[in-house]
Enzyme design. Structure first.
Site, PDB file in Angstrom:
ATOM      1  N   SER A  39       0.819  -1.171   0.043  1.00 48.08           N
ATOM      2  CA  SER A  39      -0.087  -0.089   0.169  1.00 48.08           C
ATOM      3  C   SER A  39       0.756   1.390   0.068  1.00 48.08           C
ATOM      4  O   SER A  39       1.740   1.511   0.931  1.00 48.08           O
ATOM      5  CB  SER A  39      -0.921   0.005   1.287  1.00 48.08           C
ATOM      6  OG  SER A  39      -1.895  -0.950   1.243  1.00 48.08           O
ATOM      7  N   HIS A  70      -3.158   1.029  -4.723  1.00 49.96           N
ATOM      8  CA  HIS A  70      -2.483  -0.060  -5.352  1.00 49.96           C
ATOM      9  C   HIS A  70      -2.720   0.104  -7.004  1.00 49.96           C
ATOM     10  O   HIS A  70      -4.244   0.103  -7.387  1.00 49.96           O
ATOM     11  CB  HIS A  70      -3.048  -1.512  -5.151  1.00 49.96           C
ATOM     12  CG  HIS A  70      -2.631  -2.034  -3.793  1.00 49.96           C
ATOM     13  ND1 HIS A  70      -1.775  -2.830  -3.615  1.00 49.96           N
ATOM     14  CD2 HIS A  70      -2.920  -1.226  -2.643  1.00 49.96           C
ATOM     15  CE1 HIS A  70      -1.495  -3.198  -2.270  1.00 49.96           C
ATOM     16  NE2 HIS A  70      -2.121  -2.239  -1.397  1.00 49.96           N
ATOM     17  N   HIS A  92      -5.411  -9.288  -2.110  1.00 47.91           N
ATOM     18  CA  HIS A  92      -5.553  -9.765  -1.014  1.00 47.91           C
ATOM     19  C   HIS A  92      -7.006 -10.830  -0.658  1.00 47.91           C
ATOM     20  O   HIS A  92      -7.595 -10.438  -1.494  1.00 47.91           O
ATOM     21  CB  HIS A  92      -5.728  -8.394  -0.065  1.00 47.91           C
ATOM     22  CG  HIS A  92      -4.900  -7.546  -0.008  1.00 47.91           C
ATOM     23  ND1 HIS A  92      -4.920  -6.456  -1.143  1.00 47.91           N
ATOM     24  CD2 HIS A  92      -3.764  -6.949   0.738  1.00 47.91           C
ATOM     25  CE1 HIS A  92      -3.826  -5.798  -1.111  1.00 47.91           C
ATOM     26  NE2 HIS A  92      -3.274  -5.894   0.047  1.00 47.91           N
ATOM     27  N   TYR A  94      -9.062 -10.290   1.507  1.00 48.90           N
ATOM     28  CA  TYR A  94      -9.992  -9.665   1.714  1.00 48.90           C
ATOM     29  C   TYR A  94     -10.739  -9.129   0.857  1.00 48.90           C
ATOM     30  O   TYR A  94     -12.040  -8.487   0.772  1.00 48.90           O
ATOM     31  CB  TYR A  94      -9.895  -8.578   2.755  1.00 48.90           C
ATOM     32  CG  TYR A  94      -8.836  -7.267   2.404  1.00 48.90           C
ATOM     33  CD1 TYR A  94      -9.284  -6.603   1.563  1.00 48.90           C
ATOM     34  CD2 TYR A  94      -7.607  -7.504   3.127  1.00 48.90           C
ATOM     35  CE1 TYR A  94      -8.258  -5.465   1.304  1.00 48.90           C
ATOM     36  CE2 TYR A  94      -6.628  -6.392   2.681  1.00 48.90           C
ATOM     37  CZ  TYR A  94      -7.146  -5.395   1.853  1.00 48.90           C
ATOM     38  OH  TYR A  94      -6.156  -4.568   1.464  1.00 48.90           O
ATOM     39  N   GLU A  95     -10.188  -9.022  -0.540  1.00 45.16           N
ATOM     40  CA  GLU A  95     -10.780  -8.811  -1.690  1.00 45.16           C
ATOM     41  C   GLU A  95     -11.853  -9.797  -2.289  1.00 45.16           C
ATOM     42  O   GLU A  95     -12.442  -9.703  -3.176  1.00 45.16           O
ATOM     43  CB  GLU A  95      -9.819  -8.026  -2.891  1.00 45.16           C
ATOM     44  CG  GLU A  95      -9.121  -6.937  -2.422  1.00 45.16           C
ATOM     45  CD  GLU A  95      -7.914  -6.853  -3.359  1.00 45.16           C
ATOM     46  OE1 GLU A  95      -8.194  -6.234  -4.303  1.00 45.16           O
ATOM     47  OE2 GLU A  95      -6.831  -7.138  -3.318  1.00 45.16           O
ATOM     48  N   ALA A 122       2.623  -2.333   3.959  1.00 40.25           N
ATOM     49  CA  ALA A 122       2.516  -1.195   5.222  1.00 40.25           C
ATOM     50  C   ALA A 122       1.912  -2.250   6.092  1.00 40.25           C
ATOM     51  O   ALA A 122       1.227  -3.079   6.085  1.00 40.25           O
ATOM     52  CB  ALA A 122       1.472  -0.301   4.545  1.00 40.25           C
ATOM     53  N   MET A 225      -1.841  -7.218   6.273  1.00 45.63           N
ATOM     54  CA  MET A 225      -2.984  -8.281   5.792  1.00 45.63           C
ATOM     55  C   MET A 225      -2.611  -9.038   4.419  1.00 45.63           C
ATOM     56  O   MET A 225      -3.417  -9.352   3.566  1.00 45.63           O
ATOM     57  CB  MET A 225      -4.272  -7.508   5.429  1.00 45.63           C
ATOM     58  CG  MET A 225      -4.686  -6.982   6.647  1.00 45.63           C
ATOM     59  SD  MET A 225      -5.992  -5.660   6.451  1.00 45.63           S
ATOM     60  CE  MET A 225      -6.180  -4.811   7.892  1.00 45.63           C
ATOM     61  N   SER A 226      -1.160  -9.043   4.387  1.00 51.50           N
ATOM     62  CA  SER A 226      -0.622  -9.762   3.207  1.00 51.50           C
ATOM     63  C   SER A 226       0.721 -10.318   3.293  1.00 51.50           C
ATOM     64  O   SER A 226       0.905 -10.756   4.611  1.00 51.50           O
ATOM     65  CB  SER A 226      -0.406  -8.599   2.010  1.00 51.50           C
ATOM     66  OG  SER A 226       0.638  -7.608   2.526  1.00 51.50           O
ATOM     67  N   ASN A 249       1.483   2.776  11.213  1.00 53.73           N
ATOM     68  CA  ASN A 249       0.872   3.129  12.376  1.00 53.73           C
ATOM     69  C   ASN A 249       1.143   2.400  13.778  1.00 53.73           C
ATOM     70  O   ASN A 249       2.027   1.132  13.581  1.00 53.73           O
ATOM     71  CB  ASN A 249      -0.715   3.132  12.161  1.00 53.73           C
ATOM     72  CG  ASN A 249      -1.015   1.524  11.821  1.00 53.73           C
ATOM     73  OD1 ASN A 249      -0.951   1.027  10.780  1.00 53.73           O
ATOM     74  ND2 ASN A 249      -1.523   0.654  12.652  1.00 53.73           N
ATOM     75  N   HIS A 263      -6.987   3.949   6.592  1.00 56.45           N
ATOM     76  CA  HIS A 263      -6.292   3.415   5.558  1.00 56.45           C
ATOM     77  C   HIS A 263      -5.574   4.970   4.887  1.00 56.45           C
ATOM     78  O   HIS A 263      -4.337   4.801   4.318  1.00 56.45           O
ATOM     79  CB  HIS A 263      -7.111   2.946   4.274  1.00 56.45           C
ATOM     80  CG  HIS A 263      -6.219   2.150   3.061  1.00 56.45           C
ATOM     81  ND1 HIS A 263      -5.248   1.118   3.190  1.00 56.45           N
ATOM     82  CD2 HIS A 263      -6.195   2.617   1.948  1.00 56.45           C
ATOM     83  CE1 HIS A 263      -4.627   0.993   2.422  1.00 56.45           C
ATOM     84  NE2 HIS A 263      -5.333   1.620   1.357  1.00 56.45           N
TER      85      HIS A 263
END
Length: 296
Positions: A39, A70, A92, A94-95, A122, A225-226, A249, A263
């Protein structure tokens, strides 16, 4: 009648080969290094010279990236004299993609002749000593979906790529990690470079306080998440891996903390540190010895 629960998402060797053959027919570049941009980190692809670029939607078999930050392009070119292919945007869970689709490009890269995969992402920090803007060299990962049975290697094993039971104990190449630390020292980056354990969760929600506390106690320094599925597939097919997390973060680990994350904030921190990350990756690529598949 026998039912194969994996048949729906199973991708054949011919499917990967079809994508690879199409790309080889469209460009003269023959990359030995692949870079996956997380990201807000897609600017890495912009520094490649003599570029050939393709939208994911143009490439047979490729999924389409849907996440802000992206770009959704595959870019071929030269970086510090080395031929590379760069993913501007990854896929991902989650997509809604199966993990075989999430990791589809890695096996295509193998068929293109790629020997080294650089993964960037990230991530949120779980370690108290980390700060926003730090770069974490990944020394290991905790693959939460994988531990729960969500693994890109599920289903019949493709022996043309690798063994049924690949080890993960040395997934992140120690020689490349050492070279990266030497480069950071020479570039004056050491003050914001860490080394730690990356933890993958499924997302797309950020972690609850209790979940963050659990991951911290498990030994994770950063969470995202990746990355882990791509590394698993790279290891399976004999591609060495170097990984970087940009800490965007602080993960909330205590009730009552006022910190929150979104995000957009992740993208802003990515933009702030993009130049340093780009310089580190470029120098790392430039100092790789591709003949011996080692660092120089």
């Amino acid at each position: 009648m026998e039912h194969n629960i994996y048949r729906k998402d199973q991708i054949s060797h011919e499917d990967y080969q079809k994508s690879a053959d199409w790309l080889l027919s469209q460009t003269q570049h023959r990359p030995k290094i692949a870079i996956i941009c997380g990201s807000g980190l897609g600017l890495l692809a912009e520094v490649l010279q003599f570029q050939d670029s393709f939208k994911y939607s143009e490439i047979p078999g490729f999924p389409h990236s849907t996440v802000q930050g992206h770009a959704g392009r595959l870019v071929f070119g030269e970086l510090r004299g080395k031929t590379c292919v760069c993913m501007q945007g990854r896929f991902h869970m989650y997509e809604g993609y199966s993990l075989s689709k999430v990791t589809f490009p890695v096996r295509v890269f193998k068929l293109l002749g790629v020997e080294t995969l650089i993964v960037t992402n990230a991530a949120g920090s779980l370690a108290d000593s980390y700060h926003c803007g730090d770069i974490m060299i990944i020394k290991d990962h905790i693959n939460i979906p994988g531990l729960a049975g969500l693994n890109p290697l599920n289903g019949p094993n493709d022996d043309k790529f690798g063994p049924r039971f690949p080890p993960m104990s040395g997934a992140y190449d120690k020689d490349l990690r050492k070279l990266a630390f030497d480069i950071c020292k020479s570039l004056g980056m050491s003050k914001f470079v860490q080394e730690g354990v990356y933890c993958m969760v499924g997302g797309p929600n950020f972690e609850s306080v209790a979940e963050a506390g659990l991951l911290h106690r498990l030994g994770a320094d950063a969470v995202g998440m990746s990355t882990a599925p791509e590394v698993v597939v790279a290891q399976h097919c004999g591609v060495r891996v170097f990984g970087l997390s940009l800490i965007t973060n602080k993960v909330v680990r205590r009730y009552g903390d006022s910190d929150t994350v979104d995000h957009q904030a992740v993208l802003e921190v990515s933009a702030m540190r993009a130049a340093a990350l780009q310089e580190l990756v470029a120098e790392l690529v430039g100092r790789m010895d591709m003949n011996n598949n080692t660092a120089m």
